[in-house]
Design a protein around this motif. Sequence first.
Motif, PDB file in Angstrom:
ATOM      1  N   ILE A   6       0.857  -1.190   0.000  1.00  0.00           N
ATOM      2  CA  ILE A   6       0.000   0.000   0.000  1.00  0.00           C
ATOM      3  C   ILE A   6       0.891   1.237   0.000  1.00  0.00           C
ATOM      4  O   ILE A   6       1.760   1.390   0.860  1.00  0.00           O
ATOM      5  N   CYS A   7       0.660   2.096  -0.974  1.00  0.00           N
ATOM      6  CA  CYS A   7       1.378   3.363  -1.106  1.00  0.00           C
ATOM      7  C   CYS A   7       0.374   4.479  -0.850  1.00  0.00           C
ATOM      8  O   CYS A   7      -0.395   4.848  -1.742  1.00  0.00           O
ATOM      9  N   PRO A   8       0.338   5.025   0.368  1.00  0.00           N
ATOM     10  CA  PRO A   8      -0.645   6.044   0.724  1.00  0.00           C
ATOM     11  C   PRO A   8      -0.604   7.261  -0.193  1.00  0.00           C
ATOM     12  O   PRO A   8       0.431   7.584  -0.769  1.00  0.00           O
ATOM     13  N   GLY A   9      -1.728   7.922  -0.289  1.00  0.00           N
ATOM     14  CA  GLY A   9      -1.853   9.110  -1.118  1.00  0.00           C
ATOM     15  C   GLY A   9      -1.387  10.373  -0.431  1.00  0.00           C
ATOM     16  O   GLY A   9      -0.979  10.364   0.736  1.00  0.00           O
ATOM     17  N   LEU A  10      -1.448  11.449  -1.151  1.00  0.00           N
ATOM     18  CA  LEU A  10      -1.036  12.803  -0.806  1.00  0.00           C
ATOM     19  C   LEU A  10      -0.439  13.009   0.583  1.00  0.00           C
ATOM     20  O   LEU A  10       0.755  13.053   0.753  1.00  0.00           O
ATOM     21  N   SER A  11      -1.235  13.157   1.604  1.00  0.00           N
ATOM     22  CA  SER A  11      -0.696  13.489   2.924  1.00  0.00           C
ATOM     23  C   SER A  11      -0.902  12.369   3.942  1.00  0.00           C
ATOM     24  O   SER A  11      -0.786  12.590   5.143  1.00  0.00           O
ATOM     25  N   GLU A  12      -1.192  11.163   3.479  1.00  0.00           N
ATOM     26  CA  GLU A  12      -1.428  10.050   4.395  1.00  0.00           C
ATOM     27  C   GLU A  12      -0.114   9.404   4.822  1.00  0.00           C
ATOM     28  O   GLU A  12       0.904   9.542   4.163  1.00  0.00           O
ATOM     29  N   THR A  13      -0.176   8.661   5.930  1.00  0.00           N
ATOM     30  CA  THR A  13       0.990   7.965   6.464  1.00  0.00           C
ATOM     31  C   THR A  13       0.681   6.483   6.634  1.00  0.00           C
ATOM     32  O   THR A  13      -0.490   6.071   6.617  1.00  0.00           O
ATOM     33  N   ALA A  14       1.720   5.698   6.830  1.00  0.00           N
ATOM     34  CA  ALA A  14       1.542   4.261   7.040  1.00  0.00           C
ATOM     35  C   ALA A  14       0.654   3.975   8.250  1.00  0.00           C
ATOM     36  O   ALA A  14      -0.182   3.069   8.221  1.00  0.00           O
ATOM     37  N   ALA A  15       0.812   4.749   9.309  1.00  0.00           N
ATOM     38  CA  ALA A  15       0.059   4.519  10.540  1.00  0.00           C
ATOM     39  C   ALA A  15      -1.447   4.625  10.337  1.00  0.00           C
ATOM     40  O   ALA A  15      -2.222   4.015  11.068  1.00  0.00           O
ATOM     41  N   GLU A  16      -1.880   5.363   9.333  1.00  0.00           N
ATOM     42  CA  GLU A  16      -3.306   5.516   9.072  1.00  0.00           C
ATOM     43  C   GLU A  16      -3.931   4.255   8.476  1.00  0.00           C
ATOM     44  O   GLU A  16      -5.150   4.174   8.349  1.00  0.00           O
ATOM     45  N   TYR A  17      -3.122   3.265   8.146  1.00  0.00           N
ATOM     46  CA  TYR A  17      -3.612   2.048   7.507  1.00  0.00           C
ATOM     47  C   TYR A  17      -3.566   0.828   8.428  1.00  0.00           C
ATOM     48  O   TYR A  17      -3.767  -0.292   7.979  1.00  0.00           O
ATOM     49  N   LEU A  18      -3.327   1.036   9.713  1.00  0.00           N
ATOM     50  CA  LEU A  18      -3.241  -0.089  10.641  1.00  0.00           C
ATOM     51  C   LEU A  18      -4.529  -0.898  10.694  1.00  0.00           C
ATOM     52  O   LEU A  18      -4.497  -2.130  10.702  1.00  0.00           O
ATOM     53  N   LEU A  51      -6.799  -1.221   8.358  1.00  0.00           N
ATOM     54  CA  LEU A  51      -6.924  -1.960   7.102  1.00  0.00           C
ATOM     55  C   LEU A  51      -5.985  -3.159   7.092  1.00  0.00           C
ATOM     56  O   LEU A  51      -6.373  -4.248   6.659  1.00  0.00           O
ATOM     57  N   MET A  52      -4.778  -2.981   7.582  1.00  0.00           N
ATOM     58  CA  MET A  52      -3.836  -4.099   7.645  1.00  0.00           C
ATOM     59  C   MET A  52      -4.392  -5.231   8.500  1.00  0.00           C
ATOM     60  O   MET A  52      -4.279  -6.399   8.147  1.00  0.00           O
ATOM     61  N   ARG A  63      -3.522 -11.899   4.855  1.00  0.00           N
ATOM     62  CA  ARG A  63      -2.682 -11.478   3.728  1.00  0.00           C
ATOM     63  C   ARG A  63      -1.578 -10.561   4.231  1.00  0.00           C
ATOM     64  O   ARG A  63      -1.816  -9.646   5.017  1.00  0.00           O
ATOM     65  N   ARG A  64      -0.340 -10.825   3.775  1.00  0.00           N
ATOM     66  CA  ARG A  64       0.762  -9.935   4.140  1.00  0.00           C
ATOM     67  C   ARG A  64       0.537  -8.572   3.505  1.00  0.00           C
ATOM     68  O   ARG A  64       0.234  -8.453   2.321  1.00  0.00           O
TER      69      ARG A  64
END
Length: 85
Positions: free
Chosen positions: A43-55, A57-58, A64-65
């Motif tokens: 997952i490659c977040p958009g504009l101003s998002e960060t990895a932490a915002e996808y916890l 969803l993960m 799934r890895r």
Amino acid sequence: TKTLRRKFIMTRFSEHFISSDTFNIHYIDNITQADPSLVPLLICPGLSETAAEYLDLMEYLLPRRTVVLSFRGRGESGTLKRGIT
């Protein structure tokens, strides 16, 4: 609270940095909880998002890895010390 939820989720996932001589890229990986027989998802977040915002969803996508990165200058990732060349 959000902070407690993040701490709970991060006990199951791992945070990493890829380093270069100019900056670091931060990413979160759930490899320890993943089924290796499934195709992984990057997952490659958009504009101003960060990895932490996808916890969340993960967690939802398990088993799934999933690897989520924070682009340069976002989240825990570093920025260039000088201009882009």
